[in-house]
Scaffold this motif. Structure first.
Motif, PDB file in Angstrom:
ATOM      1  N   VAL A   1      72.612  75.515  40.536  1.00  0.00           N
ATOM      2  CA  VAL A   1      72.504  74.644  39.365  1.00  0.00           C
ATOM      3  C   VAL A   1      73.860  74.554  38.669  1.00  0.00           C
ATOM      4  O   VAL A   1      74.442  75.579  38.296  1.00  0.00           O
ATOM      5  N   SER A   2      74.361  73.323  38.490  1.00  0.00           N
ATOM      6  CA  SER A   2      75.659  73.145  37.823  1.00  0.00           C
ATOM      7  C   SER A   2      75.531  72.484  36.457  1.00  0.00           C
ATOM      8  O   SER A   2      76.337  72.735  35.563  1.00  0.00           O
ATOM      9  N   LYS A   3      74.515  71.641  36.287  1.00  0.00           N
ATOM     10  CA  LYS A   3      74.302  70.971  34.996  1.00  0.00           C
ATOM     11  C   LYS A   3      72.813  70.821  34.737  1.00  0.00           C
ATOM     12  O   LYS A   3      72.020  70.664  35.670  1.00  0.00           O
ATOM     13  N   ILE A   4      72.455  70.837  33.460  1.00  0.00           N
ATOM     14  CA  ILE A   4      71.069  70.562  33.063  1.00  0.00           C
ATOM     15  C   ILE A   4      71.121  69.653  31.843  1.00  0.00           C
ATOM     16  O   ILE A   4      71.710  70.009  30.816  1.00  0.00           O
ATOM     17  N   ASN A   5      70.493  68.484  31.941  1.00  0.00           N
ATOM     18  CA  ASN A   5      70.497  67.525  30.837  1.00  0.00           C
ATOM     19  C   ASN A   5      69.085  67.002  30.588  1.00  0.00           C
ATOM     20  O   ASN A   5      68.251  66.975  31.507  1.00  0.00           O
ATOM     21  N   GLN A   6      68.840  66.592  29.365  1.00  0.00           N
ATOM     22  CA  GLN A   6      67.573  65.946  29.018  1.00  0.00           C
ATOM     23  C   GLN A   6      67.900  64.618  28.340  1.00  0.00           C
ATOM     24  O   GLN A   6      67.874  64.489  27.125  1.00  0.00           O
ATOM     25  N   PRO A   7      68.174  63.589  29.156  1.00  0.00           N
ATOM     26  CA  PRO A   7      68.588  62.305  28.583  1.00  0.00           C
ATOM     27  C   PRO A   7      67.465  61.566  27.872  1.00  0.00           C
ATOM     28  O   PRO A   7      67.721  60.748  26.996  1.00  0.00           O
ATOM     29  N   TYR A   8      66.208  61.851  28.272  1.00  0.00           N
ATOM     30  CA  TYR A   8      65.070  61.157  27.693  1.00  0.00           C
ATOM     31  C   TYR A   8      64.015  62.174  27.270  1.00  0.00           C
ATOM     32  O   TYR A   8      64.007  63.318  27.720  1.00  0.00           O
ATOM     33  N   GLU A   9      63.118  61.734  26.422  1.00  0.00           N
ATOM     34  CA  GLU A   9      62.177  62.641  25.774  1.00  0.00           C
ATOM     35  C   GLU A   9      61.386  63.495  26.760  1.00  0.00           C
ATOM     36  O   GLU A   9      61.223  64.704  26.560  1.00  0.00           O
ATOM     37  N   ASN A  10      60.892  62.908  27.837  1.00  0.00           N
ATOM     38  CA  ASN A  10      60.021  63.624  28.764  1.00  0.00           C
ATOM     39  C   ASN A  10      60.651  63.823  30.141  1.00  0.00           C
ATOM     40  O   ASN A  10      59.921  64.032  31.125  1.00  0.00           O
ATOM     41  N   GLU A  11      61.970  63.759  30.225  1.00  0.00           N
ATOM     42  CA  GLU A  11      62.614  63.824  31.534  1.00  0.00           C
ATOM     43  C   GLU A  11      63.819  64.766  31.528  1.00  0.00           C
ATOM     44  O   GLU A  11      64.612  64.768  30.582  1.00  0.00           O
ATOM     45  N   ILE A  12      63.931  65.533  32.591  1.00  0.00           N
ATOM     46  CA  ILE A  12      65.029  66.482  32.781  1.00  0.00           C
ATOM     47  C   ILE A  12      65.796  66.087  34.042  1.00  0.00           C
ATOM     48  O   ILE A  12      65.205  65.684  35.049  1.00  0.00           O
ATOM     49  N   ILE A  13      67.124  66.205  33.993  1.00  0.00           N
ATOM     50  CA  ILE A  13      67.933  66.017  35.195  1.00  0.00           C
ATOM     51  C   ILE A  13      68.744  67.293  35.424  1.00  0.00           C
ATOM     52  O   ILE A  13      69.563  67.682  34.585  1.00  0.00           O
ATOM     53  N   ILE A  14      68.475  67.932  36.560  1.00  0.00           N
ATOM     54  CA  ILE A  14      69.184  69.152  36.943  1.00  0.00           C
ATOM     55  C   ILE A  14      70.120  68.808  38.101  1.00  0.00           C
ATOM     56  O   ILE A  14      69.660  68.382  39.168  1.00  0.00           O
ATOM     57  N   THR A  15      71.403  68.961  37.889  1.00  0.00           N
ATOM     58  CA  THR A  15      72.366  68.686  38.956  1.00  0.00           C
ATOM     59  C   THR A  15      72.532  69.948  39.792  1.00  0.00           C
ATOM     60  O   THR A  15      72.900  71.012  39.284  1.00  0.00           O
TER      61      THR A  15
END
Length: 575
Positions: free
Chosen positions: A24-38
């Motif tokens: 895991v290099s990045k963890i973002n939550q750009p939207y209310e119900n969504e996570i993006i894990i790079t």
């Protein structure tokens, strides 16, 4: 096909192949119900989307760009605390249900190895993303915290013991082929649609389309076991396909014969990106722009109510000349009028054939009655000019908010910040001191989107009023070409050339039509003219311009051309 248990099975295989042992290099939550894990795996970075969106819940690798909020959420911070630098050990599925788990290996504060599991439950409006301790199954946190007031069966709060979703009394076909039961159902229901419905009742993870495919497979010639193995093999070795049936676009793991196949992809994730690009973006925009939409709709509603009142007032002033005529007739025959009369009928010298009845006030003199009619005439005459001006202003406001709603409908989530800034500047957002604070921080307007035509010429497209004003009135050369769809709300488009070729003109016009309210129309008229012929009227709302000396092209917007020109620009960017 929906994201059912069988599709989840295929997706788990794809994710294990691409991401297993990745870091895991990045963890973002750009939207209310969504996570993006790079996740960095096999020399590449993979943005893994975990979505608990009520309408579009799913798990996939995504290449759709996103923008992060200024401040991360508490859940995002929790994920970073526990998963930054963690190794993805494996991806697993609960039975054949739509519950997908990411098993991470990391170190705790003491440096000891521990397993942290991130679970995505794909269950429509009950979808959720839950972080748990892999050792004791304790809930660390959830993107949607669920208390006992919302769910008596299980709660999802920090410190709770994680309980799997309720299990249905159905069979997992990947573990039990149930040859006798399937053979019996196949014989009992020769109609494929009826058989599909009965298969859903007995087997886990079957959406209707998946069940229909299984039913059609069973009705083919051959041994039942071979047909079941053939069906299961499709989900172990998928051929992702976008299909069309009854004018409905859908995604499948295989080019089924009962569908019209539209487009095939190398991976399930690429297919989902294609399928969800517009649908999910509209949903995200709606979620993030809910306040802006509410304000625009309320202002639009107020404007339409005001338009009716103004029109009623204007209709009432149409009788202004009648008051003047009555006043003049009264002054002409003043000697026949006596104080105390309530009405009088006098010859109408404007209409020799008819007399006219004039109502009077018995409390004032004849002369004062005449002056009363003259004053009413003057009042209504002045009102006509005022009301017409108010109607013009109100119609401009209606047009403005209708345009804002169109922009939000076509916008990506990252485009909303400019519209929010515009509302602040216009005083439409309450509790904001934008105009009162002389030292307010200057907010930078985002850049318009750039495309490259097939002949190598850059084309810029504004996505909102502030972008449009800056693009057209400030950053463009007066000799460049400006385009806008005719008489319909849409983007300002600039060709960064003084003399573009015909193909570039057509492609720019197609962009103007695509980024407008006429996106789904054919043969759309698009005006084009040099920037020097475009100007902003004094006092006009943001985004409002007028122009002359234009020519017109007719184009039919297509998403394929837009994506092609977008890719042209990405290829031209220096690294």
């Amino acid at each position: 096909m929906s994201f059912d248990g069988f599709f989840t099975h295929a997706m788990v295989n794809e994710l294990n192949t691409k991401l297993s042992t990745g870091r895991v290099s990045k963890i973002n939550q750009p939207y209310e119900n969504e996570i993006i894990i790079t996740i960095r795996a096999n020399g590449s970075n993979y943005p893994l989307l975990l979505s608990a969106n009520p309408s579009y819940a799913r798990v996939q690798i995504t290449n759709i760009p996103y923008s992060n909020p200024e401040k991360p959420t508490n859940f995002n911070m929790t994920l970073r605390k526990y998963l930054n630098g963690a190794i993805l050990n494996k991806v697993s599925q609960l039975d054949n249900d739509r519950v997908l788990s990411l098993h991470f290996i990391t170190r705790n504060e003491l440096g000891d190895l521990q397993e942290i599991v991130l679970i995505t439950e794909i269950m429509a409006r009950h979808s959720n993303i839950i972080l748990i301790n892999g050792h004791d199954r304790t809930v660390i946190d959830a993107i949607k915290r669920i208390g006992s007031d919302k769910n008596r069966y299980r709660t999802l709060l920090p410190g709770d013991n994680y309980i799997n979703p309720p299990k249905q009394d159905t069979i997992n076909l990947f573990e039990d082929d149930s040859l006798e039961l399937i053979s019996e159902l196949d014989k009992r229901f020769p109609n494929a649609e009826v058989l599909a419905q009965n298969l859903q009742q007995h087997f886990q993870g079957l959406s209707y389309n998946t069940s229909l495919y299984l039913a059609n497979t069973l009705h083919e010639n051959g041994e039942v076991k071979d047909k079941i193995n053939s069906f299961i093999n499709v989900y172990k070795n998928p051929s992702p396909t976008i299909t069309e049936q009854n004018n409905k676009i859908d995604f499948t793991v295989y080019p089924f014969q009962f569908n019209n196949n539209v487009k095939q992809f190398d991976t399930l994730s690429e297919m989902l990106d294609y399928y969800y690009r517009d649908k999910a973006q509209r949903e995200r925009t709606k979620e993030q722009g809910n306040l802006l939409i509410k304000i625009a709709k309320n202002e639009l509603k107020k404007g339409k109510r005001k338009a009716k009142k103004l029109q009623k007032t204007l209709d009432e002033t149409k009788n202004a000349d009648e008051y003047r005529i009555k006043g003049e007739i009264l002054m002409t025959y003043l000697g026949k009028v006596q104080r105390g009369m309530k009405s009088i009928t006098l010859p109408n010298f404007y209409d020799n054939q008819n007399d006219i009845e004039i109502k009077l006030s018995n409390k004032i003199s004849p002369s004062e009655n005449a002056q009363k009619y003259f004053k009413r005439y003057q009042k209504d005459k002045n009102a006509v000019s005022y009301v017409n001006n108010q109607i013009k202003i109100n119609n401009a406001n209606i047009e403005y908010f209708d345009n804002i709603l169109s922009q939000i409908e076509l916008a990506n989530p990252e485009d909303l910040k400019d519209i929010k800034l515009e509302f602040k500047q216009e005083g439409l957002l309450k509790n904001h001191n934008y105009h009162n604070n002389a030292k307010h921080k200057k907010v930078k307007i985002s850049k318009p989107e750039s495309f490259i035509s097939d002949n190598g010429i850059e084309i810029q497209v504004g996505k909102n009023n502030l972008q449009n004003d800056k693009l057209t009135l400030k950053s463009s050369d007066k000799r460049e070409i400006w385009l806008h769809v005719q008489k319909i709300h849409g983007s300002h488009v600039i060709i960064k050339s003084f003399n573009p070729d015909d193909e570039t003109l057509v492609q720019a016009a197609t962009l103007a039509a695509y980024f407008s309210k006429a996106r789904d129309s054919a043969n759309v008229p698009v005006d084009y003219v040099q920037v020097k012929h475009v100007r902003k009227p004094k006092g006009a709302k943001p985004g409002m311009v007028i122009y002359d000396s234009q020519n017109t092209l007719y184009v039919t917007p297509t998403e394929d051309l837009v994506e092609k020109l977008r890719k042209n620009y990405k290829k031209s960017k220096p690294f």
